[in-house]
Design an enzyme around this catalytic site. Structure first.
Site, PDB file in Angstrom:
ATOM      1  N   ASN A   1      -0.244  44.556  -1.062  1.00  0.00           N
ATOM      2  CA  ASN A   1      -1.709  44.487  -1.207  1.00  0.00           C
ATOM      3  C   ASN A   1      -2.397  45.461  -0.261  1.00  0.00           C
ATOM      4  O   ASN A   1      -1.967  45.669   0.866  1.00  0.00           O
ATOM      5  CB  ASN A   1      -2.242  43.051  -1.070  1.00  0.00           C
ATOM      6  CG  ASN A   1      -1.778  42.327   0.173  1.00  0.00           C
ATOM      7  OD1 ASN A   1      -0.703  42.589   0.688  1.00  0.00           O
ATOM      8  ND2 ASN A   1      -2.590  41.416   0.659  1.00  0.00           N
TER       9      ASN A   1
ATOM     10  N   GLU B   1      -6.077  46.160   1.181  1.00  0.00           N
ATOM     11  CA  GLU B   1      -7.431  45.611   1.314  1.00  0.00           C
ATOM     12  C   GLU B   1      -8.410  46.694   1.751  1.00  0.00           C
ATOM     13  O   GLU B   1      -8.020  47.825   2.078  1.00  0.00           O
ATOM     14  CB  GLU B   1      -7.410  44.433   2.292  1.00  0.00           C
ATOM     15  CG  GLU B   1      -6.546  43.288   1.751  1.00  0.00           C
ATOM     16  CD  GLU B   1      -6.584  42.031   2.594  1.00  0.00           C
ATOM     17  OE1 GLU B   1      -7.089  42.060   3.729  1.00  0.00           O
ATOM     18  OE2 GLU B   1      -6.092  41.000   2.073  1.00  0.00           O
TER      19      GLU B   1
ATOM     20  N   CYS C   1      -2.187  35.852  -8.895  1.00  0.00           N
ATOM     21  CA  CYS C   1      -3.537  35.591  -9.404  1.00  0.00           C
ATOM     22  C   CYS C   1      -3.596  35.899 -10.908  1.00  0.00           C
ATOM     23  O   CYS C   1      -2.719  36.583 -11.459  1.00  0.00           O
ATOM     24  CB  CYS C   1      -4.580  36.398  -8.633  1.00  0.00           C
ATOM     25  SG  CYS C   1      -4.702  38.119  -9.142  1.00  0.00           S
TER      26      CYS C   1
ATOM     27  N   CYS D   1      -3.488  39.634 -12.015  1.00  0.00           N
ATOM     28  CA  CYS D   1      -2.156  40.237 -11.955  1.00  0.00           C
ATOM     29  C   CYS D   1      -1.295  39.754 -13.108  1.00  0.00           C
ATOM     30  O   CYS D   1      -0.551  40.534 -13.713  1.00  0.00           O
ATOM     31  CB  CYS D   1      -1.487  39.938 -10.615  1.00  0.00           C
ATOM     32  SG  CYS D   1      -2.223  40.881  -9.270  1.00  0.00           S
TER      33      CYS D   1
ATOM     34  N   CYS E   1      -4.318  43.725  -5.349  1.00  0.00           N
ATOM     35  CA  CYS E   1      -3.130  42.893  -5.119  1.00  0.00           C
ATOM     36  C   CYS E   1      -1.853  43.726  -5.176  1.00  0.00           C
ATOM     37  O   CYS E   1      -1.792  44.756  -5.868  1.00  0.00           O
ATOM     38  CB  CYS E   1      -3.021  41.810  -6.187  1.00  0.00           C
ATOM     39  SG  CYS E   1      -4.307  40.567  -6.138  1.00  0.00           S
TER      40      CYS E   1
ATOM     41  N   GLU F   1       0.965  43.100  -6.721  1.00  0.00           N
ATOM     42  CA  GLU F   1       1.589  43.193  -8.041  1.00  0.00           C
ATOM     43  C   GLU F   1       0.995  44.345  -8.850  1.00  0.00           C
ATOM     44  O   GLU F   1       1.708  45.068  -9.545  1.00  0.00           O
ATOM     45  CB  GLU F   1       1.379  41.889  -8.832  1.00  0.00           C
ATOM     46  CG  GLU F   1       1.989  40.657  -8.204  1.00  0.00           C
ATOM     47  CD  GLU F   1       1.059  39.950  -7.227  1.00  0.00           C
ATOM     48  OE1 GLU F   1       0.294  40.631  -6.511  1.00  0.00           O
ATOM     49  OE2 GLU F   1       1.101  38.718  -7.189  1.00  0.00           O
TER      50      GLU F   1
HETATM   51  N1  THU Z   1      -3.005  38.881  -3.218  1.00  0.00           N
HETATM   52  C1  THU Z   1      -1.982  39.588  -3.775  1.00  0.00           C
HETATM   53  O1  THU Z   1      -1.668  40.711  -3.361  1.00  0.00           O
HETATM   54  N2  THU Z   1      -1.325  39.022  -4.801  1.00  0.00           N
HETATM   55  C2  THU Z   1      -1.571  37.785  -5.304  1.00  0.00           C
HETATM   56  O2  THU Z   1      -0.918  37.382  -6.253  1.00  0.00           O
HETATM   57  C3  THU Z   1      -2.582  36.945  -4.691  1.00  0.00           C
HETATM   58  C4  THU Z   1      -3.438  37.588  -3.670  1.00  0.00           C
HETATM   59  C5  THU Z   1      -3.710  39.477  -2.075  1.00  0.00           C
HETATM   60  C6  THU Z   1      -5.123  39.903  -2.335  1.00  0.00           C
HETATM   61  C7  THU Z   1      -5.705  39.862  -0.943  1.00  0.00           C
HETATM   62  O3  THU Z   1      -5.394  41.085  -0.290  1.00  0.00           O
HETATM   63  C8  THU Z   1      -4.937  38.759  -0.250  1.00  0.00           C
HETATM   64  O4  THU Z   1      -3.767  38.556  -1.023  1.00  0.00           O
HETATM   65  C9  THU Z   1      -5.700  37.450  -0.127  1.00  0.00           C
HETATM   66  O5  THU Z   1      -6.190  37.049  -1.353  1.00  0.00           O
END
Ligand code: THU
Length: 164
Positions: free
Chosen positions: A62, A64, A112, A115, A73, A75
């Site tokens: 991920n 940010e 999520c 994804c 994310c 994925e």
């Molecule tokens: N996140 C992912 O990378 N994958 C997921 O399946 C769920 C959430 C990340 C997004 C964000 O950077 C952090 O986790 C918190 O939500």
């Protein structure tokens, strides 16, 4: 009126040592990607590793951003990269893992909805199902297809316009 039941079959491994060797390799790749995540705001690191039909393993984590919605994310970082570099190569499987300040999440991570939608589109596009390994500290779940991971999904059916 009728009831419609949707069943999802999950194979739950109680230890990584129960996994076939190629899945263990994918989990290790996801873990490695997870350690390089850029998640200074949530401190929730996620790693994804994708095995392609040509043998290549693509990793992502991920990313940010101070403007929160601009982040992405793990994925989707991994899958978009795989699809952009190898547009004609099918996916065999993906492993996903998450870590916070306490270490690897106890329960298998649940990706999520956005994804899951992207994983599904890759499956439909390649016309080949692929499995997902959802890694947790105590258990690892294996789900055989992205369609099973996102029941009652939007597939784009009806989206194409008729030619003028
Ligand atoms: N996140 C992912 O990378 N994958 C997921 O399946 C769920 C959430 C990340 C997004 C964000 O950077 C952090 O986790 C918190 O939500």
């Amino acid at each position: 009126m009728k009831n419609i039941h949707i069943n999802t079959n999950i194979t739950a491994f109680e230890s990584p040592s129960e996994l076939p060797e190629e899945d263990l390799e994918l989990v290790e790749a996801a873990k490695e990607a997870c350690s390089k995540a850029y998640a200074p705001y949530s401190r929730f690191n996620v790693g994804a590793a994708i095995r392609l039909a040509n043998g290549v393993i693509v990793k992502g984590n991920n990313q940010e951003n101070a403007a929160y919605p601009s982040g992405l994310c793990a994925e989707r970082v991994a899958m978009f990269y795989a699809n952009s570099k190898y547009p004609d190569v099918a996916v065999v499987g993906i492993a996903i893992i998450a870590m916070n300040d306490d270490g690897i999440l106890k329960n298998p991570i649940a990706p999520c909805g956005s994804c899951r939608q992207v994983l599904l589109e890759t499956e439909l596009r390649m016309k080949q199902e692929f499995y997902t390994l959802l890694v947790g500290a105590t258990e690892i779940y294996k789900i055989d297809s992205s369609a099973a991971l996102l029941p009652l999904s939007f597939t784009g059916e009806g989206l194409k316009r008729k030619k003028p």
